[in-house]
Design an enzyme around this catalytic site. Sequence first.
Site, short mmCIF file in Angstrom:
data_model
loop_
_atom_site.label_atom_id
_atom_site.label_comp_id
_atom_site.label_asym_id
_atom_site.label_seq_id
_atom_site.Cartn_x
_atom_site.Cartn_y
_atom_site.Cartn_z
N HIS A 131 -20.17 -39.33 -21.63
CA HIS A 131 -20.77 -38.52 -20.57
C HIS A 131 -22.27 -38.35 -20.81
CE1 HIS A 131 -16.60 -37.40 -19.59
NE2 HIS A 131 -17.08 -37.07 -18.41
N LYS A 135 -23.74 -32.60 -20.92
CA LYS A 135 -22.37 -32.07 -20.92
C LYS A 135 -22.15 -31.21 -22.15
CE LYS A 135 -17.54 -33.39 -20.22
NZ LYS A 135 -17.38 -32.39 -19.15
N THR A 142 -11.19 -34.61 -18.79
CA THR A 142 -10.48 -35.82 -18.39
C THR A 142 -9.82 -36.49 -19.58
OG1 THR A 142 -12.03 -36.17 -16.59
CG2 THR A 142 -10.72 -38.06 -17.28
#
Length: 242
Positions: A131, A135, A142
């Site tokens: 990511h 983040k 997920t």
Amino acid sequence: MARIGIIGNAGRMGQALEAAIMAAGHDYAGGIDKGGDPLALAQDSDVLVDFSAPVALEHNLDAAIHAGVPIVVGTTGLEERHHWLVDAAAVSIPVLQTGNTSLGVTLLAHLVREAASRLGDDWDIEIVEAHHRMKVDAPSGTALLLGEAAARGRGTDLSDEAVRGRDGITGARVPGTIGFASLRGGTVAGDHSVHFLADNERLTLSHLAENRGIFARGAIRAAEWLIGRPEGRYTMPEVLDL
């Protein structure tokens, strides 16, 4: 046409959700961010979509309950107590909570569960996610969703099998465990791969997100589906009839 309200509208995901609402032909009921009044928004909406923060979840669920409107919870970084709050809210209203609203990821989780249920215990499972640099939680919601799918396929509990962030002299891999690795950098919207590794062969199931629009479209699809449902806790696979 539904009136859809967004909780957590100030960020990039909130902007993508607003665009997805318009593209789907619905009415944007408005949005709030930190310090806003979720009850006032709920009372003016047919359904709420929450992409805010775990600390705000209880307040947002209470607002949905008092207004009697369904809510899609896409907020990540939830802890066990947050899931208790979702369970409690689902007694009164329809709640769909997920670590990822992408329809592609939803199908990926289904495939991961199927693969884990059919491959033997001699196949090791490792989940790698990447990511953007901003983040704040790891592993991603997920990745955990995919880990849960793998554990269910094996008939085990992820909390008993998960291995996160190996470092130092860890010893040999423990059979049956599910490993997680997290990469952070750049502007990556979200890449997830589940590796099934056996002697002399490997199977990899992957999903690559190119922008946040896919999560927004999936969230609005979920919101459409949730309207008119009886109270209860729902999941993204039900939206795709999986």
